[in-house]
Design an enzyme around this catalytic site. Structure first.
Site, PDB file in Angstrom:
ATOM      1  CB  SER A  32      -0.949  -0.052   1.206  1.00 56.06           C
ATOM      2  OG  SER A  32      -2.002   0.866   1.056  1.00 56.06           O
ATOM      3  CG  ASP A  80      -4.155  -4.964  -3.072  1.00 55.82           C
ATOM      4  OD1 ASP A  80      -4.437  -5.344  -4.214  1.00 55.82           O
ATOM      5  OD2 ASP A  80      -5.011  -4.605  -2.242  1.00 55.82           O
ATOM      6  CG  HIS A  83      -5.491  -3.394   1.200  1.00 58.84           C
ATOM      7  ND1 HIS A  83      -4.938  -3.072  -0.025  1.00 58.84           N
ATOM      8  CD2 HIS A  83      -4.966  -2.506   2.093  1.00 58.84           C
ATOM      9  CE1 HIS A  83      -4.117  -2.038   0.119  1.00 58.84           C
ATOM     10  NE2 HIS A  83      -4.114  -1.680   1.385  1.00 58.84           N
TER      11      HIS A  83
END
Length: 465
Positions: free
Chosen positions: A251, A277, A423
């Protein structure tokens, strides 16, 4: 044995049991029971998770990366005793554990690396505002063996270095000489920033105290922090040179490792970088609803176990082992946190919020909003342009934007998709993520390259070219 003989045998057994029952009643003895032998299957946490959770919203169990034991079938019929509920859980099946797992399970050591920040310029009364006097980086380290690679990881916003703990173990199972360096970013985990005291007259007019200083969480600062941690670790561990490095970021961490890779500050030590991701278009869209998400997230928990349980049940982290390892790095007792809004909460009074839910988030994510756009703008272009091998791990192909789709078709980077993950790919599926990262390293490991001999060397050996 034929069906007829089987039926005859069962009939004879029933007659014998009936005779025994009638004779015992005639003698005033309690009725005899049919002896039944059952074998209890070995308890498996993954099976227990599935039994407790039932079908998950996406059709996946809580622990997507765990294996389940084979089921045990029985042809017998168990008759419950009179004082036992028919559907009661068999004795010996404990509920799923939510006990925290210590970091020492996965890393060799933790390091506290102190760096003195540049002091205020002399002659300026306001130059020390927002200037940290020093920062102490907290990192987890397992050193590489020999000429093994060093996987340097950077977590996402609001997380900590423990986010990569279970993954680090899976990497070393497949690449035993690998090392892992996982840091807590500033404002996260156990990394601490000491702010320079204000000059006289710069404090609050009513209290005389200096106003709270916002942390600098800009992308350039975080990338510099990551580079500094690598260099300080080399000094602390007395490495003569940097080992071959694979950067891994999740992230926000994906944007940080991309920024560092593009700067080329690591030079030839950098083999490649992997981003987990996060893509520019999807990240920018997600920022629009971030405040809504934060407003619905619990502000605190009654205990650390409750915090772990919430992450698993909400499917924020879909692997309970990962949650038990990483969540303790996200929460702390309210009295240990230095945030002004938490220090004002009443304590010691039954029923008050601070007493009922004393475990609070270490990182105030809402306060990082001024930096959100800076983190992700231009990420796709930088990812494609930076030097070194590139890999993108996503939880779904719908996250790809146009620029990355074109780049993938041109073969500019490796792409792997894990649709069964959430996620937190590396926490939900640490084994699969480790396999992808180890394979990525092997494809970019320069020590395995066999170069053809030089023409001058062949001529010197008297060979024809």
């Amino acid at each position: 044995m034929t069906e007829a003989s089987t039926a005859h045998t069962m009939s004879e057994l029933q007659k014998q049991w009936a005779k025994a029952r009638l004779s015992s009643q005639a003698l005033g003895q309690p009725p005899a029971e049919i002896p039944i032998t059952t074998t209890m299957p070995e308890f498996n946490e993954a099976d227990e998770d599935k039994e407790m959770a039932g079908p998950s919203p996406g059709g996946f169990p809580f622990d997507d990366d765990s294996s389940s034991a084979s089921s045990v079938s029985s042809t017998g019929t168990v008759i419950p005793s009179p004082g036992r509920a028919l559907f009661a859980r068999p004795q010996g099946f404990a509920s799923r554990s939510m006990d925290p797992i210590p970091w020492t399970t996965y890393f060799e050591r933790e390091l506290f690396l102190k760096k003195e920040e540049a002091g205020p310029d002399s002659g300026s009364r306001t130059s020390n505002k927002n200037k940290p006097a020093s920062i102490t980086y907290h990192t987890y380290l397992t050193s590489p063996v020999g000429k093994g690679p060093l996987f340097v990881t950077h977590h996402g916003a609001g997380s900590s270095g423990l986010s990569f703990a279970v993954l680090s173990s899976e990497i070393r199972k497949r690449l035993p000489n690998a090392g892992i360096l996982s840091l807590d970013a500033r404002g996260h985990g156990s990394t601490t920033v000491t702010v320079a005291s204000s000059l006289p007259g710069e404090g609050d007019e009513t209290t005389g105290q200096a106003p709270p200083t916002p942390l600098d969480l800009s992308l350039s600062t975080l990338a510099t922090d990551l580079f500094t941690v690598i260099q300080l670790t080399r000094t602390a561990m007395h490495w003569p040179e940097l080992p071959p490095i694979i950067l891994v970021g999740h992230s926000l961490g994906g944007a940080v490792v991309t920024e560092l890779a593009k700067s080329y500050r690591l030079g030839p030590s950098l083999l490649g970088y992997a981003v987990l991701d996060v893509v520019e278009g999807c990240a920018m869209d997600a920022l629009q609803s971030m405040q809504t998400y934060l407003s619905t997230r619990p502000q605190g928990f009654a205990s650390l176990k409750d915090g772990i349980d919430w992450h698993v049940r909400s499917r924020t982290i879909r692997n309970s082992t990962s949650a038990r390892t990483s969540v303790p790095g996200l929460l702390a007792p309210v009295e240990e946190l230095q945030r002004p809004e938490l220090q004002q909460l009443p304590r010691g009074v039954a029923g008050t919020e601070a007493t009922a839910k004393p475990w609070r988030w270490k990182t105030d994510l809402a306060a990082t909003q001024p930096f959100w756009e800076d983190w992700f703008v231009g990420l796709s272009k930088k990812f494609l342009e930076a030097r070194g091998g590139k890999m993108l791990l996503l939880a779904g192909t719908d996250r790809l934007d146009t620029e990355l789709t074109i780049g993938q078709m041109q073969g500019k980077y490796a792409l792997q998709v894990f649709p069964e993950a959430g996620h937190f790919i590396h926490e939900d599926l640490p084994e699969k993520t480790a396999i992808a990262l180890v394979d990525f390293h092997r494809r970019n490991d320069r020590s395995q390259l066999v170069l053809p001999p030089k023409v001058s060397d062949l001529l010197a050996q008297g060979k024809k070219v």
